[in-house]
Scaffold this motif. Structure first.
Motif, PDB file in Angstrom:
ATOM      1  N   VAL A 138      62.631  42.737  66.976  1.00  0.00           N
ATOM      2  CA  VAL A 138      64.026  42.726  66.500  1.00  0.00           C
ATOM      3  C   VAL A 138      64.335  41.357  65.927  1.00  0.00           C
ATOM      4  N   LEU A 139      64.893  41.341  64.735  1.00  0.00           N
ATOM      5  CA  LEU A 139      65.231  40.088  64.078  1.00  0.00           C
ATOM      6  C   LEU A 139      66.360  39.393  64.838  1.00  0.00           C
ATOM      7  N   PRO A 140      66.167  38.152  65.308  1.00  0.00           N
ATOM      8  CA  PRO A 140      67.228  37.466  66.053  1.00  0.00           C
ATOM      9  C   PRO A 140      68.367  37.036  65.126  1.00  0.00           C
ATOM     10  N   THR A 141      69.574  37.186  65.603  1.00  0.00           N
ATOM     11  CA  THR A 141      70.737  36.800  64.787  1.00  0.00           C
ATOM     12  C   THR A 141      71.004  35.299  64.829  1.00  0.00           C
ATOM     13  N   ASN A 142      70.385  34.612  65.800  1.00  0.00           N
ATOM     14  CA  ASN A 142      70.615  33.169  65.923  1.00  0.00           C
ATOM     15  C   ASN A 142      69.533  32.358  65.232  1.00  0.00           C
ATOM     16  N   LYS A 179      67.936  30.109  62.481  1.00  0.00           N
ATOM     17  CA  LYS A 179      68.672  29.042  61.801  1.00  0.00           C
ATOM     18  C   LYS A 179      69.007  29.385  60.351  1.00  0.00           C
ATOM     19  N   ASP A 180      68.084  30.036  59.629  1.00  0.00           N
ATOM     20  CA  ASP A 180      68.413  30.364  58.242  1.00  0.00           C
ATOM     21  C   ASP A 180      69.478  31.444  58.151  1.00  0.00           C
ATOM     22  N   ILE A 181      69.485  32.384  59.118  1.00  0.00           N
ATOM     23  CA  ILE A 181      70.532  33.415  59.139  1.00  0.00           C
ATOM     24  C   ILE A 181      71.871  32.784  59.509  1.00  0.00           C
ATOM     25  N   GLN A 182      71.854  31.866  60.474  1.00  0.00           N
ATOM     26  CA  GLN A 182      73.077  31.142  60.811  1.00  0.00           C
ATOM     27  C   GLN A 182      73.582  30.357  59.606  1.00  0.00           C
ATOM     28  N   ALA A 183      72.655  29.787  58.829  1.00  0.00           N
ATOM     29  CA  ALA A 183      73.049  29.025  57.643  1.00  0.00           C
ATOM     30  C   ALA A 183      73.739  29.930  56.624  1.00  0.00           C
ATOM     31  N   MET A 184      73.230  31.142  56.440  1.00  0.00           N
ATOM     32  CA  MET A 184      73.866  32.069  55.501  1.00  0.00           C
ATOM     33  C   MET A 184      75.230  32.527  56.018  1.00  0.00           C
ATOM     34  N   ASP A 185      75.345  32.713  57.333  1.00  0.00           N
ATOM     35  CA  ASP A 185      76.651  33.051  57.904  1.00  0.00           C
ATOM     36  C   ASP A 185      77.645  31.918  57.682  1.00  0.00           C
ATOM     37  N   LYS A 186      77.178  30.682  57.844  1.00  0.00           N
ATOM     38  CA  LYS A 186      78.039  29.526  57.598  1.00  0.00           C
ATOM     39  C   LYS A 186      78.439  29.439  56.130  1.00  0.00           C
ATOM     40  N   SER A 187      77.519  29.790  55.255  1.00  0.00           N
ATOM     41  CA  SER A 187      77.835  29.777  53.822  1.00  0.00           C
ATOM     42  C   SER A 187      78.901  30.826  53.501  1.00  0.00           C
ATOM     43  N   SER A 188      78.777  32.008  54.100  1.00  0.00           N
ATOM     44  CA  SER A 188      79.806  33.038  53.905  1.00  0.00           C
ATOM     45  C   SER A 188      81.150  32.571  54.457  1.00  0.00           C
ATOM     46  N   GLU A 189      81.089  31.884  55.585  1.00  0.00           N
ATOM     47  CA  GLU A 189      82.319  31.357  56.184  1.00  0.00           C
ATOM     48  C   GLU A 189      82.975  30.345  55.254  1.00  0.00           C
ATOM     49  N   ALA A 190      82.167  29.537  54.571  1.00  0.00           N
ATOM     50  CA  ALA A 190      82.712  28.552  53.629  1.00  0.00           C
ATOM     51  C   ALA A 190      83.437  29.259  52.485  1.00  0.00           C
ATOM     52  N   TYR A 191      82.828  30.330  51.972  1.00  0.00           N
ATOM     53  CA  TYR A 191      83.483  31.092  50.896  1.00  0.00           C
ATOM     54  C   TYR A 191      84.778  31.732  51.391  1.00  0.00           C
ATOM     55  N   GLN A 192      84.784  32.178  52.640  1.00  0.00           N
ATOM     56  CA  GLN A 192      85.995  32.774  53.202  1.00  0.00           C
ATOM     57  C   GLN A 192      87.116  31.731  53.278  1.00  0.00           C
ATOM     58  N   LYS A 193      86.765  30.516  53.669  1.00  0.00           N
ATOM     59  CA  LYS A 193      87.756  29.445  53.729  1.00  0.00           C
ATOM     60  C   LYS A 193      88.290  29.108  52.337  1.00  0.00           C
ATOM     61  N   ASN A 217      82.597  37.931  48.707  1.00  0.00           N
ATOM     62  CA  ASN A 217      81.982  39.262  48.819  1.00  0.00           C
ATOM     63  C   ASN A 217      80.503  39.220  48.433  1.00  0.00           C
ATOM     64  N   LYS A 218      80.182  38.425  47.428  1.00  0.00           N
ATOM     65  CA  LYS A 218      78.785  38.274  47.020  1.00  0.00           C
ATOM     66  C   LYS A 218      77.971  37.626  48.135  1.00  0.00           C
ATOM     67  N   ALA A 219      78.532  36.583  48.768  1.00  0.00           N
ATOM     68  CA  ALA A 219      77.825  35.905  49.856  1.00  0.00           C
ATOM     69  C   ALA A 219      77.579  36.843  51.026  1.00  0.00           C
ATOM     70  N   GLN A 220      78.557  37.673  51.355  1.00  0.00           N
ATOM     71  CA  GLN A 220      78.380  38.643  52.434  1.00  0.00           C
ATOM     72  C   GLN A 220      77.271  39.647  52.106  1.00  0.00           C
ATOM     73  N   THR A 221      77.259  40.118  50.864  1.00  0.00           N
ATOM     74  CA  THR A 221      76.234  41.087  50.448  1.00  0.00           C
ATOM     75  C   THR A 221      74.848  40.458  50.476  1.00  0.00           C
ATOM     76  N   TYR A 277      69.557  39.738  52.909  1.00  0.00           N
ATOM     77  CA  TYR A 277      68.579  38.810  53.474  1.00  0.00           C
ATOM     78  C   TYR A 277      68.133  39.258  54.865  1.00  0.00           C
ATOM     79  N   LYS A 278      69.097  39.699  55.681  1.00  0.00           N
ATOM     80  CA  LYS A 278      68.758  40.173  57.023  1.00  0.00           C
ATOM     81  C   LYS A 278      67.882  41.428  56.953  1.00  0.00           C
ATOM     82  N   ALA A 279      68.235  42.356  56.056  1.00  0.00           N
ATOM     83  CA  ALA A 279      67.455  43.587  55.923  1.00  0.00           C
ATOM     84  C   ALA A 279      66.033  43.286  55.440  1.00  0.00           C
ATOM     85  N   LYS A 280      65.907  42.364  54.494  1.00  0.00           N
ATOM     86  CA  LYS A 280      64.589  42.012  53.975  1.00  0.00           C
ATOM     87  C   LYS A 280      63.725  41.369  55.053  1.00  0.00           C
TER      88      LYS A 280
END
Length: 437
Positions: free
Chosen positions: A260-264, A266-280, A342-346, A351-354
């Motif tokens: 199972v791909l871990p959600t924590n 670091k690169d996945i966390q980095a993409m989540d942070k990037s999406s968070e930046a776009y949300q802000k 929306n693009k960052a979220q997609t 990325y997670k699916a790949k």
């Protein structure tokens, strides 16, 4: 002439091996990882990206800190309004200055002004969310830098194992070359005794030359693996040959792996942070439609002499501004921010699916590699036993030369295949650990 060519060939091989042995540096995996973390160019690039994002975040300190500007202005004028205003600022206006003739046609007037201006933001909601976006972006680059180090650690492990495998292949082929030369000597004796034909002797000579050629390629692989390690370590010295202090492990152990791909990660966390930046940034765009409150103040000093301060005065105030309509500019920026979010979220979902797909494939590859190791190990043991039997029978005159050569070739081939299978299994283990780290 033929003997001369053979001597020339072996002379070149000997020269190549001498060059291969010089300037060799023994190094351990631990030392490699340490040097890589300090000198690798890709890590340095990642660190500079983080420093750039941190600088952007530091710029947002202007939301809380004042903007201070100091200026000194020298002026000479005969303009009626400017001349009277300069005297007024210098506090030297007299009743004579109100004479219409003097007001309309003033003499040349000098004015030197020293001014200290302070601007202090009070309420800028769009800037606050922009600062939070910059912080999320900085955190994303920090996480991405750590992931880059983890990836390069995997690359170093792979390159180190390739180097170990290359040295192991050299030893296998050296052993095969020694065996081939021993067989050649035996066949030459049989040929002199008239027990074998000329074609048998030529076949063995061809086989010895083939092994020598394979050995040369194996030595080149050692240099190639060393070159790649030198690139990872940013080692400027060319043609340096590395030699591992640890031997290539022929044994392998089966480990349990996480599927199972871990959600924590670091690169996945980095993409989540990037999406968070776009949300802000979306929220910042909305806040840009609200009014802003800023304070300002200045302290001014005037004189008719350079850097003089005979007249002084100050000004303080606050400004509430509201950009009601700017020609659809703010609304357009808000729409763009929403699209980027929306693009960052997609992209994050993709990325997670790949990576989950790559993990599933790697788990299957590990199972296949484990089976391949077992099969190649069995094939190598069988080839060893077959060569041993044919070698004994050949010494007794019971086997053909071609059968002996085929058996010897198969033995070295299966040993190299087994080593390659072990390498692939161990690297697949490392890769799965990297994907689930």
């Amino acid at each position: 002439m033929k003997n001369k060519n053979i001597f020339t060939l072996f002379g070149l091989l000997a020269l190549s091996w001498t060059a291969f042995g010089q300037d060799t540096l023994r190094i351990s995996k631990k030392d490699l990882i340490q040097r890589m973390s300090e000198k690798n160019l890709q890590i340095k690039i990642a660190e500079k990206n983080y420093e750039s994002a941190m600088a952007d975040y530091h710029q947002s300190n202007s939301l809380f800190l004042p903007n201070v500007n100091v200026s000194h202005t020298a002026m000479l004028t005969t303009n009626p309004l400017m001349a009277f205003g300069s005297k007024l600022n210098q506090a030297i206006v007299s009743t004579e200055d109100f004479n219409p003739a003097v007001l309309n046609h003033p003499s040349r007037t000098k004015n030197f002004a020293t001014k200290i201006e302070v601007q202090q933001p009070l309420i800028n909601l769009d800037g606050l969310y922009g600062r939070q976006a910059a912080k999320s972006k900085m955190d994303a680059f920090a996480l991405q830098t750590e992931r880059t180090k983890e990836y390069l650690e995997l690359e170093v492990n792979k390159a180190f194992m390739q180097l170990q495998l290359a040295y192991k292949a050299v030893r296998v082929l050296q052993k095969a070359e020694s065996t081939g030369k021993a067989n050649l000597k035996l066949v030459e004796n049989y040929f002199k005794q008239g027990m074998l034909q000329k074609t048998d002797l030529l076949n063995v000579q061809v086989r010895v030359n083939e092994i020598s050629n394979q050995l040369q390629y194996a030595k080149s692989n050692v240099q190639n693996a060393s070159d790649y390690l030198g690139f990872l370590l940013n080692d400027e010295q060319s043609k340096k040959v590395y030699k591992p202090t640890e031997e290539f492990e022929s044994e392998f152990s089966v480990i349990s792996v996480n599927t199972v791909l871990p959600t924590n990660r670091k690169d996945i966390q980095a993409m989540d942070k990037s999406s968070e930046a776009y949300q802000k940034m979306v929220t910042s765009g909305k806040m840009n439609l609200l009014p802003r409150l800023n304070a300002f103040g200045s302290y001014e000093m005037y004189d008719d002499n350079l850097f003089g301060t005979s007249a002084k005065g100050y000004l303080v105030g606050a400004q509430l501004s509201w950009n009601v309509f700017d020609g659809y500019k703010s609304i357009g920026k808000l729409e763009k921010a929403k699209a980027d979010y929306n693009k960052a979220q997609t992209e994050t979902e993709q990325y997670k699916a790949k990576n989950q797909m790559e993990l599933n494939q790697a788990v299957r590859q590990l199972s296949d590699a484990e089976n391949n190791v077992k099969l190649t190990q069995l094939a190598f043991e069988q080839a060893q036993e077959a060569y041993k039997i044919r070698s004994n029978r050949f010494a007794q005159g019971l086997e053909k030369t071609t059968d002996l050569l085929q058996s010897e070739t198969l033995q070295s081939q299966k040993e190299l295949e087994n080593l390659q299978a072990i390498f692939e299994y161990r690297f697949t283990q490392e890769y799965i650990q990297f994907l689930t780290k």
